[in-house]
Write an enzyme that holds these catalytic residues in place. Structure first.
Site, PDB file in Angstrom:
ATOM      1  N   GLY A 118       1.624  -3.722   4.140  1.00 41.93           N
ATOM      2  CA  GLY A 118       1.581  -5.143   4.408  1.00 41.93           C
ATOM      3  C   GLY A 118       2.931  -5.686   4.861  1.00 41.93           C
ATOM      4  CB  CYS A 151      -0.946   0.014   1.189  1.00 44.78           C
ATOM      5  SG  CYS A 151      -2.195  -1.284   1.143  1.00 44.78           S
ATOM      6  CB  CYS A 204      -0.392   0.838   7.614  1.00 42.58           C
ATOM      7  SG  CYS A 204      -2.010   0.631   6.820  1.00 42.58           S
TER       8      CYS A 204
END
Length: 410
Positions: free
Chosen positions: A398, A92, A396
């Site tokens: 993964g 992301c 944030c």
């Protein structure tokens, strides 16, 4: 590191990420990015040969997003053959990583200019199309540490932080309300261009995901999204996914599943680019800078809970810039799940009035590879509109990573 200037940022609208139903779902992702490149060139009256390189974030790099979508989009856009492109996957954070990669090359003096951005057509290349899951289907890794799906991680954070279902729903409602006000006041108009069909007609000129009619009662009626997933017995010894997550946190007795489709990020299609260069390059190109990169950072965190790294990544970027939390006027913290910006704000003691003032991915959607670049453009426009100076963009990622970039108006 030499100063790196941001000359402009541009994005598509975010279309619903459902095949055949979204306003961008009929457009190939290469073409979506190609239109974004050409819209930038047209808006800045840019001599394309002056652009050295293009970095593109894209998370699901298979099928229509496979090969090297950065280079293929340049070819589809009929840009000069001399302009190169490369594709990045930092989950992301890919779009912001692409921006940072070009900025680093410029700051180090290895190149004079470039575009960083991202693209994701979640309607045409859905999440999971690479069939790799988060851990690359590594059975050896799973025996050492099972990386659970992000929704379970988000619920684990909420449980450990004491965020209730009402808390995350209230955050989601505020995201929708802020986005509705921003749209009504045309706060996204400067950063967004209308995507066209092949015949020249408008395919989409507005963000499709926001729901201005959202209510707290409506959000409360939605079922938790990750209860059944958490109960799936997929562990090496038959453990459920919830049990695997709790192995890392034995002081937590059970996971309270609070996240739903209403308080998590929306699935959408979209693309974005950010034009950067040295001061000398800008003068040569006849462009006026809008901002400069003050600092950038990435950091890793515990990979099962996964989504807590925006706070330490932001702190690392602030330290590099010689700044403190109070020195940042605006924060763009990606709303992958409501608990992510909530936990980040608590960890850093950020004034909530400075966070995602135009709403976030809960309302507007999260086109995975493009979001970081979109958020930077949103922050830049808001700095100018509100006559502010500094912004920090963080996401944030993964596998337990975070990324942050600080920009300052010039």
């Amino acid at each position: 590191m030499a100063d790196v200037y941001i000359y402009d940022a541009l994005r598509t609208p975010r279309g619903r990420g459902k095949a055949g139903k979204g306003g961008l779902s009929h457009i190939h992702p290469q073409e979506l990015l190609a239109q974004t490149l050409n819209a930038m060139a047209e808006r800045k009256k840019l001599d394309k040969k002056l652009v050295d390189d293009l970095a593109v974030g894209c998370v699901t790099q298979v099928k229509e997003q496979g090969a090297c979508i950065a280079r293929l989009a340049l070819i589809a856009a009929a840009w000069p053959e001399e302009v190169t492109g490369f594709t990045i996957n930092r989950f992301c954070g890919s779009g912001l990583e692409a921006v940072n990669s070009i900025a680093a090359k410029i700051g180090a003096g290895f190149t004079d200019s470039g575009l960083g951005g991202g693209v994701e057509s979640m309607s045409r290349v859905p999440m999971g199309s690479d069939e790799a899951m988060l851990d690359g289907l590594n059975e050896g890794l799973r025996k050492r540490m099972y990386l659970v799906p992000q929704g379970i991680s988000a619920d684990l954070i909420a449980t450990r932080e004491g965020f209730s279902r009402t808390d995350v729903d209230k955050f989601a409602l505020e995201s929708q309300q802020k986005a509705a006000r921003a749209i009504e006041n045309k706060h996204f108009a400067n950063a967004m261009f209308a995507v066209k069909n092949e015949d020249g007609s408008v395919a989409l000129d507005r963000d499709e995901h926001p729901r201005a009619d959202t209510t707290l009662e409506g959000l409360a009626s939605l079922k938790p999204a990750f209860v059944q997933m958490g109960a799936m017995a997929l562990g090496p010894n038959g453990e459920t996914l919830d049990q695997l997550a709790l192995k890392r946190y034995p002081d937590t007795k059970a996971i309270d599943h609070v996240h739903t489709g209403g308080n998590s990020s929306g699935i959408v299609d979209g693309a974005a680019v950010v034009l950067m260069g040295s001061k000398e390059w800008g003068t040569k190109a006849g462009l006026k800078p809008r901002a400069k990169i003050r600092a950038m950072a990435t950091i890793g965190a515990e990979p099962v809970i996964m989504l807590t790294a925006p706070a330490p990544a932001s702190k690392k970027a602030l330290d590099r810039a010689g700044m403190q939390v109070k020195d940042i006027d605006l924060w763009e913290i990606n709303e992958a799940f409501a608990t992510v910006p909530m936990q980040t704000a608590r960890a850093l003691e950020i004034d909530p009035a400075k966070i995602n003032v135009n709403g976030g991915a809960i309302a507007l959607g999260h086109p995975l590879g493009a979001t970081g670049a979109i958020l930077l453009g949103t922050a830049l426009d808001e700095l100018e509109r509100a006559n502010k100076s500094t912004a920090l963009i963080t996401l944030c990622i993964g596998g337990g990573m975070g990324i942050a970039t600080i920009i300052e108006r010039v």
